[in-house]
Motif scaffolding. Structure first.
Motif, PDB file in Angstrom:
ATOM      1  N   ASN A   1     -13.307  28.090  -2.000  1.00  0.00           N
ATOM      2  CA  ASN A   1     -14.400  27.262  -1.511  1.00  0.00           C
ATOM      3  C   ASN A   1     -14.761  27.770  -0.121  1.00  0.00           C
TER       4      ASN A   1
ATOM      5  N   ASN B   1     -18.733  25.160  -3.287  1.00  0.00           N
ATOM      6  CA  ASN B   1     -17.469  25.307  -4.009  1.00  0.00           C
ATOM      7  C   ASN B   1     -17.371  26.700  -4.627  1.00  0.00           C
ATOM      8  N   TRP B   2     -16.238  26.974  -5.280  1.00  0.00           N
ATOM      9  CA  TRP B   2     -15.947  28.323  -5.748  1.00  0.00           C
ATOM     10  C   TRP B   2     -16.996  28.862  -6.721  1.00  0.00           C
TER      11      TRP B   2
ATOM     12  N   THR C   1     -22.622  21.802  -3.526  1.00  0.00           N
ATOM     13  CA  THR C   1     -22.862  22.083  -2.118  1.00  0.00           C
ATOM     14  C   THR C   1     -22.907  20.776  -1.341  1.00  0.00           C
TER      15      THR C   1
END
Length: 117
Positions: A33, A52-53, A58
């Motif tokens: 992240n 995030n990954w 967002t």
């Protein structure tokens, strides 16, 4: 270990735009992240935006909502911060950060953004 290098900062007039980039190396970027923070002179570092990954989630500080957009390209190991409608109060050193767990444990060296009125 993760190494983060920011770029794209500079001097811009109020109302202008800049796009910051953060290139990551080391640990698998797609599992991290990522976030952007900033620190203005005489002030504490503050959260700006996070992603995030996968890029599917967002979040933004209220002060930048509607003006800044965070995004990422996992194939390029890069996260971006598109900054539009810049204001003098956006002047700060902007830092990229990576979270391998529940907190940000890797930080870049920062890039200066200066917005003139």
């Amino acid at each position: 270990q993760v190494q983060l290098v920011e770029s794209g900062g500079g001097l811009v007039q109020a109302g202008g735009s800049l796009r910051l980039s953060c290139a990551a190396s080391g640990r698998a970027f797609s599992r991290l992240n990522m976030g952007w923070f900033r620190q203005a002179p005489g002030k504490e570092r503050e959260f700006v935006a996070a992603i995030n990954w996968s890029g599917g989630m967002t979040s933004y500080a209220d002060s930048v909502k509607g003006r800044f957009t965070i995004s990422r390209e996992n194939a390029k190991n890069t996260v971006y911060l598109q900054m539009n409608s810049l204001k003098p109060e956006d002047t700060a050193v902007y830092y990229c950060a990576a979270a391998s767990a529940t907190y940000y444990d890797y930080w870049g060296q920062g890039t200066q953004v200066t917005v003139s009125s």
